[in-house]
Every structure is written in C-alpha cells, then in structure tokens.
Design a protein around this motif. Structure first.
Motif, short mmCIF file in Angstrom:
data_model
loop_
_atom_site.label_atom_id
_atom_site.label_comp_id
_atom_site.label_asym_id
_atom_site.label_seq_id
_atom_site.Cartn_x
_atom_site.Cartn_y
_atom_site.Cartn_z
N UNK A 243 52.83 99.80 25.01
CA UNK A 243 51.49 99.72 25.16
C UNK A 243 50.81 98.35 24.91
N UNK A 244 49.36 98.22 25.53
CA UNK A 244 48.77 97.20 25.42
C UNK A 244 48.85 96.35 24.14
N UNK A 245 48.64 96.97 23.01
CA UNK A 245 48.67 96.30 21.72
C UNK A 245 49.99 95.66 21.31
N UNK A 246 50.90 96.47 21.72
CA UNK A 246 52.29 95.56 21.51
C UNK A 246 52.42 94.56 22.30
N UNK A 247 52.22 94.70 23.71
CA UNK A 247 52.35 93.76 24.69
C UNK A 247 51.54 92.17 24.08
N UNK A 248 50.29 92.54 23.49
CA UNK A 248 49.39 91.45 22.99
C UNK A 248 50.15 91.01 21.79
N UNK A 249 50.70 91.71 20.87
CA UNK A 249 51.32 91.40 19.75
C UNK A 249 52.65 90.52 19.82
N UNK A 250 53.56 90.77 20.89
CA UNK A 250 54.77 90.28 20.94
C UNK A 250 54.83 88.71 21.68
N UNK A 251 56.08 88.34 21.51
CA UNK A 251 56.24 87.05 21.96
C UNK A 251 56.86 86.91 23.20
N UNK A 252 57.57 88.18 23.44
CA UNK A 252 58.08 88.11 24.90
C UNK A 252 58.36 89.67 25.37
N UNK A 253 58.45 89.84 26.61
CA UNK A 253 58.55 91.30 27.13
C UNK A 253 59.77 91.34 27.79
#
Length: 279
Positions: A243-253
């Motif tokens: 989700x968007x919150x996790x994407x924003x909190x992560x260093x890489x996807x």
C-alpha cells in the motif's frame, strides 16, 4: 552492506494471492540459510498458524508472531518469549465494542481462541479466505467475550474484525488513547498489541537474541502493520503490491507477491549485498 537477517511478513508478502509460498521463495530461503544468513517470519499470525506453512518456508527457524509479542522457535516448536496486554486495556477495548457487530480473536502463546460460530460468519467481514486456516488451528470457546475478560488469563494480541471500515473507525476513535499499539489489517480489522510492542520491536529483539547488529537487518512487507519493522530495519523493502504507506516508508520496491518479490530481495540484498540509498 553485509546483511545477516531478513524478516518476511506473510500475508501479501511471502504468501501469494492464493496464500501459498512461491517455489522461488523457498529456494531463495534455502540458499540464504546455506550461506549462513538468518531468515525469519514476522507476522500478525500466531505460531500455530505460521506452522501450517512451515514445510514451504525452507530452513526458517524463527518466527516473530502476533505483531512482535511472541518470538517462536519453529524447529523446537517452542515459545521463546512473550509480551502481554494489560488486563484493564482489554476491558476498555471490549467496552468500546458495545453495540457493534464484530468478531473477536484472542492470541495466547502458540495459539488463539475464537468462537466457531464466528468462523462460520467470516466472509461477511472480508475474511473468507482464512476460514480453513482458522478451522485447522482454532482453540474453540463458546463465549469469546467471557474468555477475553477473564482476569486470570494473559493475552499477547487481540483482533476485532468489523463488517465495514466505518465500524472500525468508530471503535478506533474510542480506543486510540489507550496505552496500546493499534494496527489496521485486512478490510476492516483492528489489532491490539502491548504498548511498545510491534513487528519492529520483535525484529530487533530477535536480532539481539542472535547477536546481529540492527543495521544488518532487512524487513519486507506490504501493509500498515509492517510499518514498524520497516522503520526499525537496516533496509526496508516494499513488495510491489504494497500500500501507499509502505511504499513511502521503504528504501526500495521489489516485484509483487505473485512475481518472485521475496526471492528478488534475497538475491539482491541479503546475498548480493546491493547498496541502496536510504529514504
């Protein structure tokens, strides 16, 4: 960076949309453990639920369960440590449910309690895909509220499942000031864990137990209850379906949970040592 410990969330991460572990993930886990790395499960599930998929995990020994409140040894089938909710917090949380249509799950040690009649109704709460797992692992009780309010028992996590996000918001407004960790999950579920205990604290506790520096840890997730471990880890990895919150909190996807995202993470970062600019 020489990463030593990787922690995978289960639902939406290590499990695909059909709730299976991809063969690529199992192979990558075995490669990592053969290389001396530690691979752990970090899940909201209780140990008994995690054990259902244990054969697919490869050589995974440790599971951080119940959002960090239980650390479990999958090889010895043994609870290593627990953190429990304050009874008064449980009483206040139950009071907030008055007049609401909700299902209740209570997590204790290796297992969990639920009413069988609630399991029959799970599709109404967006949980139909979990019915078989619940039936295989439940400790059934006739009156879940009575069990919840028993002052002689200690519990590591409770979940309220609602039929709509609006109902969850009503209860959240009543409990948000309690000394407890709250997390959203599924369509409209609200999880309660002890204050200061979450997937992040569980990840760091396991790292400390194994003598692994915090900066040498990787966390992989997709949903809001994964945010604490993503913030705590040396490297935060979001699945492509996050989700968007996790994407924003992560260093890489990485790729999503149906397209080898977990194996990609192992090969690129845990084994490959790929460097990432931290956000």
């Amino acid at each position: 960076m020489n990463y030593e410990l990787i922690a995978f969330d289960m639902d939406g991460t290590l499990l695909d949309t059909h709730k299976h572990v991809l063969p690529s993930s199992t192979e990558a886990i075995n490669e990592a453990t053969a290389a001396g790395k530690t691979v752990a499960i970090c899940s909201g599930r209780c140990p008994k639920m995690v054990e259902l998929d244990q054969a697919s995990f490869g050589n995974v020994r440790y599971a951080i369960c119940c959002n960090g409140s239980v650390i479990y040894d999958l090889h010895d089938h043994r609870v290593i440590s627990t953190s429990s909710l304050d009874h008064e917090v449980i009483v206040q949380a139950a009071k907030a449910l008055d007049g609401e249509d909700a299902l209740i799950d209570i997590f204790q040690g290796r297992g969990f309690f639920c009413q069988p009649s609630h399991i029959d109704r799970m599709p109404r709460y967006g949980l139909g895909i979990y019915q078989n797992m619940y039936r295989q692992t439940v400790n059934p009780v006739d009156d879940i509220r009575k069990k919840l309010l028993d002052p002689t028992e200690s519990y590591q996590k409770i979940i309220f499942h609602f039929a709509s996000p609006e109902a969850r918001e009503r209860v959240y407004a009543l409990v948000r000031s309690l000394p407890v960790e709250l997390a959203y999950s599924e369509m409209a579920s609200l999880e309660f864990s002890p204050k200061g205990v979450d997937k992040g604290s569980g990840l760091l506790a396991l790292a400390d137990l194994l003598g692994i520096p915090h900066e040498a840890t990787i966390a992989v997730g997709d949903a809001d209850n994964d945010l604490p471990m993503l913030h705590a880890a040396g490297l935060a990895v979001a699945m492509g379906n996050a989700n968007e919150n996790v994407l924003a909190a992560s260093d890489v996807v990485v790729s999503d949970n149906d397209h080898d995202g977990c194996a990609e993470t192992v090969h690129r970062f845990l084994l490959g040592g790929e460097e990432v600019s931290h956000s």
